[in-house]
Design a protein around this motif. Structure first.
Motif: not given
Length: 237
Positions: A85-112
């Motif tokens: 199950x390590x691969x599935x967990x790693x993919x889940x972590x990468x998916x969360x990382x991608x979501x966090x990055x998208x949310x961060x980019x949106x907040x940075x645009x809002x802050x600008x």
């Protein structure tokens, strides 16, 4: 009979409910608390600076979560050979990382956008201050114009011209009287000088001296004659 008693009791309760509600409302009003039916006071709207600071905090938290998700994905990827199950967990972590990055980019645009709006607000305040200063200067100039109109200025200049003319007349009068006195003194001095000359001439006559004035000049002496040029001697043959 029991049904009738229930109906009578319910009727009494319905009749007493408005009275109890009125008494409760009066107690709340007299106690200084908020009365029933009054809307609660609205909270003050956050400023642009407060919103920008809050966005800074959220972006920092997202950066921490992105770093944690990346580290967790690496950890699970290292266990892929031993853990099914390590691969599935790693993919889940990468998916969360991608979501966090998208949310961060949106907040940075809002802050600008908020920072740009704050800058425009500051510029508007500066412009409003400048306009208010210009309006105050205009009002001051109008007030000064009312106290110093054209007629008053012309009257002041006319008065100054009259005063200058009077002072010039006074100076001319003083200078004329002084010149007249000087002219009379000069005539007396000329007469006294002539009298002294006559006395001096009489004294010279009585003593046998010449009556000619000492300023007479002697006749110029004759210049020596120029010698004639000598002829050259004849040359012997």
């Amino acid at each position: 009979s029991s049904l009738m008693r229930r109906l009578v009791l319910a009727r009494h309760l319905l009749l007493l409910q408005p009275i109890s509600f009125f008494i409760y409302s009066e107690r709340v009003d007299m106690g200084g608390k908020q009365s029933v039916g009054e809307a609660p006071p609205k909270a003050a709207a956050p400023t642009l600076q407060d919103s920008t600071a809050r966005l800074d905090t959220q972006i920092a938290n997202l950066e921490t979560k992105i770093e944690k998700s990346s580290n967790d994905a690496k950890k699970w990827m290292a266990q892929a050979s031993t853990n099914p199950s390590a691969k599935a967990r790693a993919m889940q972590c990468l998916k969360m990382k991608k979501q966090y990055e998208q949310h961060r980019d949106q907040l940075m645009n809002t802050q600008f956008n908020l920072e740009n709006m704050a800058f425009q607000q500051e510029q508007a305040e500066v412009i409003a201050t400048a306009v208010a200063a210009m309006a105050a200067g205009r009002d001051q100039m109008k007030a000064q114009q009312q106290t110093l109109n054209v007629e008053s200025v012309e009257k002041i200049t006319d008065d100054l011209h009259d005063l200058q003319a009077e002072m010039q007349d006074i100076q001319n009068a003083l200078a004329g009287s002084a010149l007249a006195g000087a002219a009379g003194d000069e005539a007396e001095l000329e007469a006294e000088f002539a009298k002294m000359q006559e006395e001096a001439s009489l004294e010279k006559l009585m003593s046998g001296g010449s009556a000619l004035p000492a300023s007479s000049t002697a006749a110029p002496s004759a210049l020596p004659a120029t010698a004639a040029p000598v002829a050259p001697a004849p040359i012997a043959g």
